[in-house]
Structure formats: structure tokens, C-alpha cells
Design an enzyme around this catalytic site. Structure first.
Site, PDB file in Angstrom:
ATOM      1  N   SER A  83       0.851  -1.187   0.000  1.00  0.00           N
ATOM      2  CA  SER A  83       0.000   0.000   0.000  1.00  0.00           C
ATOM      3  C   SER A  83       0.889   1.240   0.000  1.00  0.00           C
ATOM      4  O   SER A  83       2.111   1.134   0.086  1.00  0.00           O
ATOM      5  CB  SER A  83      -0.906   0.008   1.228  1.00  0.00           C
ATOM      6  OG  SER A  83      -0.160   0.430   2.352  1.00  0.00           O
ATOM      7  N   LYS A  84       0.225   2.372  -0.053  1.00  0.00           N
ATOM      8  CA  LYS A  84       0.939   3.660  -0.101  1.00  0.00           C
ATOM      9  C   LYS A  84       1.925   3.820   1.053  1.00  0.00           C
ATOM     10  O   LYS A  84       2.895   4.553   0.949  1.00  0.00           O
ATOM     11  CB  LYS A  84      -0.068   4.808  -0.027  1.00  0.00           C
ATOM     12  CG  LYS A  84      -0.760   5.087  -1.333  1.00  0.00           C
ATOM     13  CD  LYS A  84      -1.629   6.317  -1.168  1.00  0.00           C
ATOM     14  CE  LYS A  84      -2.774   6.281  -2.151  1.00  0.00           C
ATOM     15  NZ  LYS A  84      -3.857   7.172  -1.762  1.00  0.00           N
TER      16      LYS A  84
END
Ligand code: GLU
Length: 523
Positions: free
Chosen positions: A254-255
Site C-alpha cells: 500500500s501507499k
């Protein structure tokens, strides 16, 4: 075996990210390896989250990566249209067909009632889902509701007992209790729009998709899909759910881990070759001991049997290493073409970067390079006092390319590396000029000796110049590094410049000597 037909079917509700690209790439490679067809389908049924810019981003990303498709998207083909919003009549027809067959039913429950059920379910810690109220309406009740013009949705009659079995190419046999399938999901919404499930199954069937290769988060939907194929009386495609892609901590990528959006990789100076090569390895192996593959080689070597069950770990360091490798493979012209946007702060350099990304924003653009892009499309030197024409700038940049090539891990780094050519660098402060191992007086001697060294560089070949530097260092009784460092600082104003001798040659004798004189004066 019948023809392999696979698809990438993104919903244009967000920018393309690594997970999607991996799915697209694996489908593409599988199609190519089997002489099959790769189809691009836009699953744009969710009109509230739809945005045209995501469609653009999809095409743009595919073009950038060099993933070409045979049917669909903007290309059309025999089984089109390939954009779901242009196929709504078809989905409607098949939803009603299921009602006729007794496999689906009208549901007239309004939002208020559904809310009430949801509340009761949460309060009593029950599994959420529709309570199948309308499944039991009599034909007369249904008719009365329809005649009264009551809004409705169409729901699938999911079997309430038994199991659904299917075999996944990677994960083997999967058995799912029917009571664990979502109770009677909506196929057709009250506005006549299909849900993802309906449109996806109808399209995969009519587009003759042979294999569904998609992310593992779709596994819980697959038993439902299998039930839909059964209800229609259609054979389902083969399923192959791709291995997860995790970050270094074992959690889904994820980010928080770094860049995930393709635009961000582009803005951070990655080459498509590196991304393609690296992403192709996420959950798939190829030949023993071989790391670097072109798209063509990947397409030849790709095999479903070589997919790994274990989750792949996205290793940013490894990707960096791939990137540096592919940067080194570029010709001078290509490297110039790829770095120019970052040097001038245009094109890919302007793509959005997630502000929460732990990696710092790259230093790109005229502020860091001294070079901007003119309206004529040509680079120019921002500092007018440097007296450089656009041709001078282009020539200088081309001259620098082979020098910086070895040192670049990211295209973005080119901006700072070329800066010394396009500005008169501030004379470095004494503490930066003087290497740790020697003192200011010795440094002054180095810079004095550097004048002859610089002069000779222009008549010697590279080895000759290196040998000369060594002998000068020896004569001064210091290490080669301590000889080169003050010269590098004086000439380029920076510790991280391209190789020194090459830099001196590109900068020219006069300018190099002037910078050395200035440094001597400050010592
Ligand atoms: N539109 C779905 C997505 O965005 C496609 C899932 C599938 O491949 O079935 O991921």
C-alpha cells in the site's frame, strides 16, 4: 485446446497501480505465450466513482509500459463494445432471463427496510446480508408490485445448502459452503444498471474468455460467479488467482510502503523496461539465474505453472537496481530523451507524487538543473550570464549523458548532476573544500597542482589523465581521492557530480581553471 483469451478488466475508479499493472501484464504475457488474445475491457458500471481521467490514465499507462492489447478499449473487436456502460441492454436482458428461469427474483425492499435489517444484524453481531425476504413472494405478489410501479432490483437465488466447488489453477480445488456466499446479491440495480458481478460474468461469457487471471482478493466472489454460470447454463472460464503482492512487512502493498501508483513511479524516474521486468517477477519465476528480460523474452518464457503460491514481496531496492541497469542500457540519445523532462521539470516530472510517501520528493526542474524548456520545445539555460544558446545547451547535455549514465539510479537524478554546467556554482565553503585527511594548506597545493592537471586533461586520453592524477597525488603524498575531491568541489560545486575528468572536458579548460582559481582564493 481452444484459443486462449484473457482480459484485463479494470474499473476506471482510480489511477493505475502496481497491483493492476501486474494483473494486466500477466494476462498479456500469458496471451502472448499461447498465441492467444489479450482483451482490454472497461468495467465502468460504478458511475459514481467513474472519472474520464482514470480512463485516460489507463490508456496512458498501458502505452507507457508497452502493453498492447488485441481487442477492446479504444480498439474495438469482434465481441464489442468492450466498455460496459455501452452494454447495459445486454445485462438487463440476461438478468430478466435468470428471473424467467427461476434463478433470480425481483426484490422490492426499499432502502429503509434494508437499513433496518443491517441495524438488527450489527446489534446482534450477525453476518451482514440480505434476509431473502422477497425470495418468497408469490407470483401474484410480484405482479401486484410490478403493476403498482414499485421500484425493484433483481437478485440471484443463491442455493442455500450444499457447496460450490471450483478448481483454481494456482491454488487447486476450492470448496465453499453455499451458506457462506453472500445471500442473494443484486444483479440488476433499480436504475437498470448491472452490478459488477452480472456484467463481469455476461462479458466473460460472450467475449469467450478462457482464463480469468485476477488478484486474490476476488476469490470470495468466485463461488458466486460459479453459481451464476451454473444458473445461466454456461461453462465457466478457468480461474487463476494471482499471488498477493505485499510490502516488506508482509502486509498488502500500500501507499505506506512507498509508491504504488504508476504515475508516481514515472514521476520518480523509473523506466518502463525496469517496471515491466520487475513486476513480471512478482509471483512468477522464469529461467534459473536470469534476471533481466525484455518484454519479448518474458512473453516467451511465461508459464502458468511457474506462478508461485507464496505472496510476492515488493522490494523497492531491487526495483532500483533494475532501473539502474536499464538506464545503463540506453543509448545516449535515449537517455537524453528520458532525462530531459526531469531536467526541465516537464512531462513525467509533473505527475503527482503522494505527499505521504516516505521517500523525499525528487529534486527536478530548472531550480535544480539550471535548464528549462522553451516554448519552442528546446532547452535553454536559465542563467543568461552563462551565455549559452539552445544548441549549446543541447550539446552540453548530450556530452554529459555518457558521464552521468553510470551514476544514475533514477532519471530524476540527472537534474542535479548537470547543474554545474548551467550555472556558476557558488565557491564551496572551506570546510567542504578541504578533505578530512588533509589540511587547508595541503588543499591549496592540490588546487595549484590541479591547474596543470586540468590543462593536460585536454590532450591526454582518459587513462593518461587518470595516471597523471595518480602521479600528482603521489608527488603530494596524498591519496588519489583526496586529490580529486577538492578539484571536484571547485569545478562542480558538488560532491555528487559526474566523473571528474569527463566533467572538466565538457565544461572546458577556461571555465574549469577559473573555478579552481576562485577556490584557491577562498582558502
Ligand atoms: N473490474 C474488476 C476490477 O476492477 C475486475 C475484476 C475481475 O477481473 O474480475 O478489478
Amino acid at each position: 485446446m481452444s484459443e486462449v483469451r484473457v482480459r484485463y478488466a479494470p474499473s476506471p475508479t482510480g489511477m493505475q497501480h502496481i497491483g493492476g499493472v501486474r494483473t494486466a501484464l500477466f494476462n498479456y504475457l500469458f496471451a502472448r505465450s499461447q498465441n492467444g488474445k489479450f482483451i482490454l475491457r472497461l468495467e465502468d458500471t460504478d458511475r459514481t466513482r467513474y472519472d474520464e481521467k482514470y480512463v485516460q490514465n489507463l490508456y496512458d499507462t498501458m502505452a507507457w509500459l508497452g502493453i498492447d492489447w488485441d481487442e477492446g478499449g479504444s480498439k474495438g473487436g469482434e465481441y464489442g463494445p468492450y466498455v460496459q456502460s455501452e452494454r447495459f441492454e445486454l445485462y438487463k436482458k440476461y438478468a430478466y432471463e435468470l428471473v424467467e428461469k427461476g434463478e433470480a427474483y425481483y426484490c422490492f425492499c426499499d432502502a429503509e427496510r434494508l437499513d433496518r435489517i443491517r441495524k438488527i444484524q450489527t446489534e446482534n453481531k450477525m453476518a451482514p446480508g440480505y434476509d431473502r425476504n422477497c425470495r418468497h413472494l408469490t407470483p401474484e405478489e410480484v405482479k401486484a408490485n410490478l403493476d403498482a410501479g414499485k421500484p425493484y432490483v433483481i437478485r440471484l437465488k443463491v442455493p442455500m445448502e450444499g457447496e460450490t466447488k471450483f478448481s483454481d489453477h494456482l491454488l487447486g480445488d476450492i470448496v465453499w459452503k453455499n451458506e457462506d456466499i453472500s445471500p442473494d446479491p443484486v444483479l440488476l440495480k433499480s436504475d437498470g444498471f448491472p452490478t459488477y458481478h452480472l456484467a463481469n460474468i455476461v462479458d466473460d461469457h460472450f467475449m469467450k474468455i478462457s482464463h480469468v487471471m485476477r488478484a486474490q482478493e476476488w476469490i470470495p466472489s468466485t463461488p458466486l460467479h460459479v453459481q451464476m454460470y451454473r444458473a445461466f447454463g454456461w461453462e465457466h472460464p478457468e480461474f487463476c488467482h494471482l499471488p498477493m503482492v505485499n510490502g516488506s512487512d508482509g502486509k498488502k502493498l500500500s501507499k505506506r510502503h512507498g509508491s504504488t501508483s504508476l504515475n508516481e513511479f514515472r514521476a520518480r524516474g523509473y523506466l518502463p523496461q525496469a517496471i515491466v521486468n520487475y513486476v513480471a517477477m512478482l509471483g512468477c519465476s522464469y529461467e534459473e539465474g536470469k534476471e533481466f528480460y525484455t518484454m519479448e523474452e518474458l512473453a516467451k518464457a511465461f508459464k502458468l505453472e511457474h506462478l508461485n503460491k507464496a505472496p510476492a514481496v515488493f522490494d523497492y531496492k531491487k526495483l532500483e537496481y533494475f532501473n539502474a541497469n536499464y538506464i545503463r542500457q540506453l543509448s545516449t540519445e535515449e537517455l537524453y530523451k528520458w532525462t530531459l523532462p526531469f531536467i526541465t521539470g516537464t512531462g513525467d516530472a509533473t505527475l503527482e507524487i503522494n505527499p505521504e510517501n516516505p521517500q523525499p520528493k525528487p529534486n527536478v526542474g530548472p531550480e535544480f538543473s539550471g535548464v528549462a524548456l522553451g516554448e519552442d520545445g528546446k532547452p535553454y539555460c536559465v542563467d543568461k550570464s552563462m551565455n549559452m544558446s539552445s544548441e549549446d545547451v543541447e550539446k552540453t547535455l548530450m556530452g554529459l549523458m555518457p558521464l552521468i549514465q553510470e551514476r544514475l539510479k533514477f532519471l530524476t537524478e540527472a537534474a542535479e548532476m548537470v547543474h554545474f554546467m548551467f550555472t556558476e556554482p557558488a565557491v564551496p565553503p572551506v570546510e567542504q573544500l578541504v578533505p578530512k585527511k588533509i589540511d587547508a594548506a595541503k588543499t591549496k597545493e592540490v588546487l595549484e597542482a590541479a591547474k596543470d592537471f586540468v590543462h593536460q586533461c585536454f590532450s591526454l586520453d582518459h587513462e593518461g589523465a587518470e595516471a597523471l592524477a595518480k602521479s600528482k597525488a603521489e608527488a603530494l603524498g596524498i591519496k588519489l581521492g583526496d586529490f580529486m575531491m577538492p578539484i571536484r568541489m571547485a569545478v562542480t560545486g558538488s560532491r555528487v557530480s559526474p566523473p571528474l575528468i569527463g566533467s572538466i572536458l565538457v565544461l572546458g579548460e577556461e571555465k574549469s581553471l577559473a573555478r579552481i582559481e576562485k577556490a584557491i582564493a577562498t582558502l
